[in-house]
Motif scaffolding. Structure first.
Motif, PDB file in Angstrom:
ATOM      1  N   ALA A   1       0.845  -1.208   0.000  1.00 60.26           N
ATOM      2  CA  ALA A   1       0.000   0.000   0.000  1.00 60.26           C
ATOM      3  C   ALA A   1       0.873   1.248   0.000  1.00 60.26           C
ATOM      4  O   ALA A   1       1.835   1.340   0.757  1.00 60.26           O
ATOM      5  N   TYR A   2       0.524   2.231  -0.833  1.00 63.56           N
ATOM      6  CA  TYR A   2       1.338   3.442  -0.965  1.00 63.56           C
ATOM      7  C   TYR A   2       1.312   4.284   0.305  1.00 63.56           C
ATOM      8  O   TYR A   2       2.308   4.847   0.725  1.00 63.56           O
ATOM      9  N   CYS A   3       0.128   4.420   0.897  1.00 63.58           N
ATOM     10  CA  CYS A   3       0.009   5.258   2.096  1.00 63.58           C
ATOM     11  C   CYS A   3      -1.104   4.698   2.961  1.00 63.58           C
ATOM     12  O   CYS A   3      -1.811   3.779   2.563  1.00 63.58           O
ATOM     13  N   GLY A   4      -1.253   5.294   4.126  1.00 65.48           N
ATOM     14  CA  GLY A   4      -2.259   4.808   5.061  1.00 65.48           C
ATOM     15  C   GLY A   4      -3.671   4.832   4.497  1.00 65.48           C
ATOM     16  O   GLY A   4      -4.517   4.026   4.884  1.00 65.48           O
ATOM     17  N   ALA A   5      -3.941   5.754   3.560  1.00 60.94           N
ATOM     18  CA  ALA A   5      -5.290   5.849   2.996  1.00 60.94           C
ATOM     19  C   ALA A   5      -5.679   4.550   2.289  1.00 60.94           C
ATOM     20  O   ALA A   5      -6.862   4.277   2.092  1.00 60.94           O
ATOM     21  N   HIS A   6      -4.669   3.768   1.892  1.00 58.50           N
ATOM     22  CA  HIS A   6      -4.932   2.509   1.198  1.00 58.50           C
ATOM     23  C   HIS A   6      -4.621   1.304   2.089  1.00 58.50           C
ATOM     24  O   HIS A   6      -4.408   0.198   1.606  1.00 58.50           O
ATOM     25  N   LEU A   7      -4.555   1.563   3.393  1.00 59.75           N
ATOM     26  CA  LEU A   7      -4.186   0.453   4.282  1.00 59.75           C
ATOM     27  C   LEU A   7      -4.920   0.478   5.623  1.00 59.75           C
ATOM     28  O   LEU A   7      -5.667  -0.440   5.945  1.00 59.75           O
ATOM     29  N   ASN A   8      -4.718   1.567   6.393  1.00 61.03           N
ATOM     30  CA  ASN A   8      -5.189   1.496   7.784  1.00 61.03           C
ATOM     31  C   ASN A   8      -5.501   2.853   8.415  1.00 61.03           C
ATOM     32  O   ASN A   8      -5.622   2.953   9.616  1.00 61.03           O
ATOM     33  N   MET A   9      -5.598   3.899   7.588  1.00 64.48           N
ATOM     34  CA  MET A   9      -5.714   5.238   8.175  1.00 64.48           C
ATOM     35  C   MET A   9      -7.184   5.672   8.307  1.00 64.48           C
ATOM     36  O   MET A   9      -7.977   5.460   7.401  1.00 64.48           O
ATOM     37  N   PHE A  10      -7.488   6.298   9.443  1.00 68.76           N
ATOM     38  CA  PHE A  10      -8.837   6.822   9.662  1.00 68.76           C
ATOM     39  C   PHE A  10      -8.710   8.306  10.016  1.00 68.76           C
ATOM     40  O   PHE A  10      -8.028   8.663  10.966  1.00 68.76           O
TER      41      PHE A  10
ATOM     42  N   THR B   1     -10.502   8.103   4.762  1.00 65.96           N
ATOM     43  CA  THR B   1      -9.194   7.456   4.922  1.00 65.96           C
ATOM     44  C   THR B   1      -8.096   8.355   4.381  1.00 65.96           C
ATOM     45  O   THR B   1      -6.929   8.118   4.636  1.00 65.96           O
ATOM     46  N   CYS B   2      -8.459   9.382   3.600  1.00 67.58           N
ATOM     47  CA  CYS B   2      -7.458  10.260   2.992  1.00 67.58           C
ATOM     48  C   CYS B   2      -7.826  11.691   3.315  1.00 67.58           C
ATOM     49  O   CYS B   2      -8.973  12.096   3.147  1.00 67.58           O
ATOM     50  N   TRP B   3      -6.842  12.474   3.776  1.00 64.73           N
ATOM     51  CA  TRP B   3      -7.172  13.860   4.150  1.00 64.73           C
ATOM     52  C   TRP B   3      -7.547  14.705   2.936  1.00 64.73           C
ATOM     53  O   TRP B   3      -8.218  15.703   3.072  1.00 64.73           O
ATOM     54  N   GLU B   4      -7.104  14.300   1.747  1.00 68.50           N
ATOM     55  CA  GLU B   4      -7.486  15.085   0.569  1.00 68.50           C
ATOM     56  C   GLU B   4      -8.948  14.831   0.181  1.00 68.50           C
ATOM     57  O   GLU B   4      -9.508  15.511  -0.651  1.00 68.50           O
ATOM     58  N   GLY B   5      -9.536  13.811   0.778  1.00 74.58           N
ATOM     59  CA  GLY B   5     -10.934  13.513   0.473  1.00 74.58           C
ATOM     60  C   GLY B   5     -11.897  14.261   1.386  1.00 74.58           C
ATOM     61  O   GLY B   5     -13.118  14.249   1.148  1.00 74.58           O
TER      62      GLY B   5
ATOM     63  N   ARG C   1     -13.231   0.128  -0.983  1.00 74.71           N
ATOM     64  CA  ARG C   1     -12.773   0.778  -2.204  1.00 74.71           C
ATOM     65  C   ARG C   1     -11.419   1.452  -1.943  1.00 74.71           C
ATOM     66  O   ARG C   1     -10.509   1.396  -2.757  1.00 74.71           O
ATOM     67  N   TRP C   2     -11.276   2.085  -0.784  1.00 71.17           N
ATOM     68  CA  TRP C   2     -10.010   2.759  -0.449  1.00 71.17           C
ATOM     69  C   TRP C   2      -8.931   1.768  -0.048  1.00 71.17           C
ATOM     70  O   TRP C   2      -7.806   1.833  -0.531  1.00 71.17           O
ATOM     71  N   PHE C   3      -9.289   0.863   0.871  1.00 73.76           N
ATOM     72  CA  PHE C   3      -8.257  -0.030   1.421  1.00 73.76           C
ATOM     73  C   PHE C   3      -7.839  -1.118   0.417  1.00 73.76           C
ATOM     74  O   PHE C   3      -6.798  -1.726   0.580  1.00 73.76           O
TER      75      PHE C   3
ATOM     76  N   GLY D   1       1.282   4.016  -5.938  1.00 77.29           N
ATOM     77  CA  GLY D   1       1.194   5.480  -5.913  1.00 77.29           C
ATOM     78  C   GLY D   1      -0.100   5.958  -5.270  1.00 77.29           C
ATOM     79  O   GLY D   1      -0.923   5.166  -4.790  1.00 77.29           O
ATOM     80  N   CYS D   2      -0.284   7.260  -5.299  1.00 81.48           N
ATOM     81  CA  CYS D   2      -1.422   7.903  -4.622  1.00 81.48           C
ATOM     82  C   CYS D   2      -2.712   7.718  -5.437  1.00 81.48           C
ATOM     83  O   CYS D   2      -2.762   8.034  -6.622  1.00 81.48           O
ATOM     84  N   GLY D   3      -3.741   7.219  -4.785  1.00 80.75           N
ATOM     85  CA  GLY D   3      -5.009   6.965  -5.466  1.00 80.75           C
ATOM     86  C   GLY D   3      -5.690   8.242  -5.932  1.00 80.75           C
ATOM     87  O   GLY D   3      -6.300   8.294  -7.002  1.00 80.75           O
ATOM     88  N   ILE D   4      -5.574   9.296  -5.119  1.00 85.78           N
ATOM     89  CA  ILE D   4      -6.214  10.574  -5.468  1.00 85.78           C
ATOM     90  C   ILE D   4      -5.575  11.118  -6.748  1.00 85.78           C
ATOM     91  O   ILE D   4      -6.261  11.578  -7.668  1.00 85.78           O
ATOM     92  N   HIS D   5      -4.249  11.036  -6.825  1.00 83.99           N
ATOM     93  CA  HIS D   5      -3.572  11.533  -8.023  1.00 83.99           C
ATOM     94  C   HIS D   5      -3.888  10.657  -9.233  1.00 83.99           C
ATOM     95  O   HIS D   5      -4.025  11.152 -10.353  1.00 83.99           O
TER      96      HIS D   5
HETATM   97  S1  SF4 Z   1      -3.533  12.272  -1.026  1.00 81.69           S
HETATM   98 FE1  SF4 Z   1      -2.763  10.334  -1.839  1.00 81.69          FE
HETATM   99  S2  SF4 Z   1      -0.880   9.956  -0.671  1.00 81.69           S
HETATM  100 FE2  SF4 Z   1      -2.057  11.506   0.460  1.00 81.69          FE
HETATM  101  S3  SF4 Z   1      -3.245  10.332   1.950  1.00 81.69           S
HETATM  102 FE3  SF4 Z   1      -4.530  10.637   0.128  1.00 81.69          FE
HETATM  103  S4  SF4 Z   1      -4.229   8.798  -1.142  1.00 81.69           S
HETATM  104 FE4  SF4 Z   1      -2.554   8.886   0.359  1.00 81.69          FE
END
Ligand code: SF4
Ligand code: SF4
Length: 465
Positions: A342-351, A361-365, A389-391, A413-417
């Motif tokens: 997983a690239y970052c916590g948003a795709h693994l274990n972050m809340f 799961t992602c601060w950009e969301g 979908r995220w994890f 890589g980053c899912g948002i990007h």
């Molecule tokens: S913006 Fe991308 S790298 Fe940053 S937390 Fe969200 S998915 Fe992960």
């Protein structure tokens, strides 16, 4: 016998040596450039039987077909993932408000007139702490840190709510870190230091005139000197400062001057201070972003070359703390932390517990309804479909990544990007990763050499003397 699909060659500049890394086995070895050349050209006749056997064991060469090796990679990835998902990491956003008006902020859409940015109250803090306890119960693994993020989490106006969080949170065994603009940090003086708010990430984008042009308060005032004073205060109180410098094409020279200021302030020699450069994500797509990244890597190398004689180490890093930690773990042979699909916590274990009462799961969301994975206010409720979908976006589920040597380092890589640039959440977002990887390995090795012979495997028969 063939060269593994997952071998990575990292030539060491100014030395006749190459670092070999195996993307799946996690092996790392230092070899001569001649050795690396022979390996690349598959000149097996130039190696002894013993060397070939060692390289087979470490994965650099293989008797498996490409497909068999890919299947093995996926099997290993599943096992790695099964361990990693039994954990969580928590981010708490007490407010989406901010006292600055930086043009490049990705959250600006949350603070338009039509959008009254929310803040939490003490009842929501309690609900978030209850939800955190429930999630740890559900997923297993103990979490003992909470990262504060915003908006600006450390606004003076947030103090009563944060006093409540710090009080209850520390009783529950949590310690805190924060990403803050640092302008109102002095209002939190009594919480700064070991045991409560232990580390903060703060941004300076250049010396005063450059920084103040980019990061100004809503009353039009510059913020450089207030932030500088607050960093001095926090360092004196034992807080670790991670100083972020956003770098664009126009501000590269300003960054050199900024680092010279850190030197004058005595920060570069302070053990609680570290600084890194983050390329500003441009509008020009992956190629443009890779070009800027390359320029920033060069800048970081030049700055470090200038200061290394005095400090005996690199004084500035490239953004990519997670990758840096992975490489450090790799060199310590701690493979479970080094290799992840997983690239970052948003795709693994972050809340992410946001001030609107939702969980992401992602601060950009944050603020985007389709990115919500549940809510913690008034009670914890998870939307399993959205969460999956995220994890489930990781390199095991992206066909191009399954064949990539960076499968457990970049991991998709980053899912948002990926969504922004490829219009497909489940597509690879490479973003110049190979170069970034080389840079971080080179920096880590340079650091090791300073420390003299910290473990790099020597068992491939190559001796440095
Ligand atoms: S913006 Fe991308 S790298 Fe940053 S937390 Fe969200 S998915 Fe992960
Ligand atoms: S996103 Fe690109 S570099 Fe990253 S693992 Fe996938 S294919 Fe490799």
């Amino acid at each position: 016998m063939r060269l593994s699909s997952y071998i990575i060659f990292v030539p060491l500049e100014d030395r006749d040596e190459t670092i070999l890394v195996h993307g799946i086995s996690g092996a790392v070895d230092r070899v001569s450039n001649e050795w690396a050349r022979n390996l690349r050209m598959t000149r097996w006749d130039r190696f002894s039987e013993q060397d070939l056997e060692d390289m087979l064991r470490r994965g650099y060469i293989t008797r498996k077909t490409v497909e068999e090796e890919r299947e093995l990679a996926i099997r290993i990835g599943r096992a790695l993932r099964a361990k990693a998902v039994r954990s969580s990491s928590f981010i708490f956003m007490p407010t989406l408000k901010c006292n600055l008006g930086c043009d490049y902020c990705f959250q600006n859409f949350l603070r338009t007139e039509a959008n009254a940015a929310p803040s939490v109250d003490t009842r929501m803090v309690d609900a978030a702490l209850r939800a955190m306890a429930a999630l740890q119960e559900l997923r297993g693994g103990r979490v003992n840190r909470i990262l504060l993020f915003g908006g600006e989490p450390l606004l003076a106006a947030n103090r009563p709510v944060l006093a409540h969080l710090f009080g209850k949170g520390t009783d529950l065994g949590y310690r805190f870190d924060a990403v803050t603009n640092g302008t109102e940090l002095h209002h939190y003086r009594d919480y700064l230091g070991p045991g409560i708010l232990e580390s903060v990430q703060i941004t300076l984008d250049g010396p005063q005139e450059v920084h103040d042009r980019q990061r100004w308060a809503r009353d039009g005032q510059g913020t450089y000197w207030q932030i500088k004073q607050n960093i001095d205060m926090a360092l004196a109180l034992g807080v670790h400062i991670s100083l972020r410098m956003n770098v664009g094409w126009e501000t590269r020279d300003a960054i050199r001057e900024l680092v010279a200021e850190f030197d004058r302030y005595g920060w570069l020699g302070h053990r609680g201070f570290s600084a890194y450069c983050a390329p500003i994500r441009g509008k020009g797509g992956q190629a443009e972003s890779t070009r800027l990244q390359r320029a920033v890597i060069q800048l970081v190398n030049e700055i470090n070359a200038a200061y290394r004689p005095r400090y005996g180490r690199a004084v500035v890093a490239m953004a990519g703390g997670t990758l840096r930690m992975k490489i450090a773990s790799l060199l310590r042979e701690n493979l479970l932390s080094a290799l992840t699909p997983a690239y970052c916590g948003a795709h693994l274990n972050m809340f992410v517990f946001a001030a609107d009462g939702a969980i992401y799961t992602c601060w950009e969301g944050v603020g985007i309804p389709s990115a919500r994975v549940g809510r913690f206010w008034p009670d914890l409720e998870l939307d399993e479909e959205s969460l999956n979908r995220w994890f489930e976006r990781h390199s095991l589920n992206i066909p191009a990544c399954q064949r990539c040597r960076y499968m457990f380092f970049c991991s998709g890589g980053c899912g948002i990007h990926a969504l922004e640039h490829n219009e497909d959440f489940y597509s690879p977002y490479c973003d110049g990763f190979a170069e970034l990887f080389r840079h971080h390995v080179q920096q880590a090795i340079a650091q090791l050499t300073d420390l003299d012979d910290t473990p790099i495997h020597h068992e491939l028969g190559y001796v440095t003397e």
